[in-house]
Every structure is written in C-alpha cells, then in structure tokens.
Motif scaffolding. Sequence first.
Motif: not given
Length: 235
Positions: A110-136
């Motif tokens: 049940g993790i929220e996407l916002e929390d997921f992104f924040r955790a990635i940035r905190e742990r891997y600040p240099e990561a280049v993130i590509l977001a796979d999406i389905s709608t505008f």
Amino acid sequence: MSDKLISSLKNGLIVSCQALEEEPLYGAEMMVLMARAAEEGGAVAIRSNTPQDVAAIKKKSRLPVIGLYKKNYPGADVYITPTLREVSEILEAGADILAVDATRMARPDGIELEDFFRAIRERYPEAVILADISTFEEGVNAMELGADLVSTTMSGYTPYSPQHENPDVELVTRLSALGRVPVLAEGRIWTPEQCVACLNAGAHAVVVGTAITRPQEITRRFVQAMDGALQRSHN
C-alpha cells in the motif's frame, strides 16, 4: 551527467530486450546477443529487465541501459520495479536509468507513489528516474514528483487507460507539449512509420520491444494476417 545521458537519447531508437521465463529466448546470454544486434543496428539505448540481464548487457554493450525489474507481489498490481529492493538491485547491476511504474495502480504494502519517489531520491540521489505511466494525469504527477523522464509504456495496459491497437500518439503529444521533461514513446509500436509519428508528436526518443526482439510475437502477427486473408477469400 544525467543531462548528457538524456541528451544522448534524443531522436533515437531504444530497443527493449526482454524475455520472460516461459519464453524461448529467456536468459541473460540471449538478451546480450539481442542488445548487441540492436547496437549494431543503430539503437541509442537498451531497455532491460532483471539485474542479471542488466549486468550482462552492460559488460558487452557500450550503450546506456534502462533497467527495470518485473516482480509480482500479492495484492499489488504494480510489477515494474515495485519496491526499493528491486530499485537497489537494478541500480547495483549498473543500470544508467531506472524505470519504475508510476501509475495509480495498487503498490506492494500500500505504499504511496510519492513516498516511493522520495525514498528513491533519499537513498539514490544521483539516480536518473524514468516513470512508466498510462495516462496524461499520471504523467503530470510523475513530473511533479521529480521524474527525469516519462514514458507512455503503460498506456493501454492499465484497466482505466484507453485501449488502443496503435501507439498512443495523442498521449505523447499532450505530455510533450508541456515541455517539462523528455517524453519517451513506448507501447504497440510496430513500424518505422509509427516511430516517426511519435517523434513528430514530440517524443524525445522511441522505445520498441516486441516488434524487434520477440520473434514468437512477430511470427504470430504474420500467421494471423495470412489466416485472416485466407478466411476472407473463402467467404
């Protein structure tokens, strides 16, 4: 570094080299060969699933690798790099760009996407993130959360996104028009003409997988077309 990497993809073809466990070409060795063939053909990057495949391709190819890790969790619909564990394994395998599901489908625990992104940035600040999406709306949300790139990968693959036989060029157009982050076109792209249409719609680059690297699906399309023509001629 990330700006240079993203710029290197401009107007190029990214080839998705993936095979599931039940498919004939499954295995890192086969995916390395696919990646090398794509590189010789002029691809600008490779999209690859699993740490094993990412690491193997990085050893044999000079191209940047978009890495993801498909993993199913009970009670969750998201399966593309769904948790920090998969994020860690993909980045440690050497992926240059990290692909994650940024749809509104249910995530593990049940993790929220916002929390997921924040955790990635905190742990891997240099990561280049590509977001796979389905709608505008998902694309805009991913941009607001700090995605470096957005891809239309999931359009037509979520129950609430428009179902198309062809690439979702309209979605590419709308997201690209925002001018906020580069947009990759991906999903149901079968011909060079469709790739060009996506570029004309504003795509930064185009991702093609099945039409190049899944011969069983390519063969099936030929067979279905031939069978259909025969049935029509007999009616």
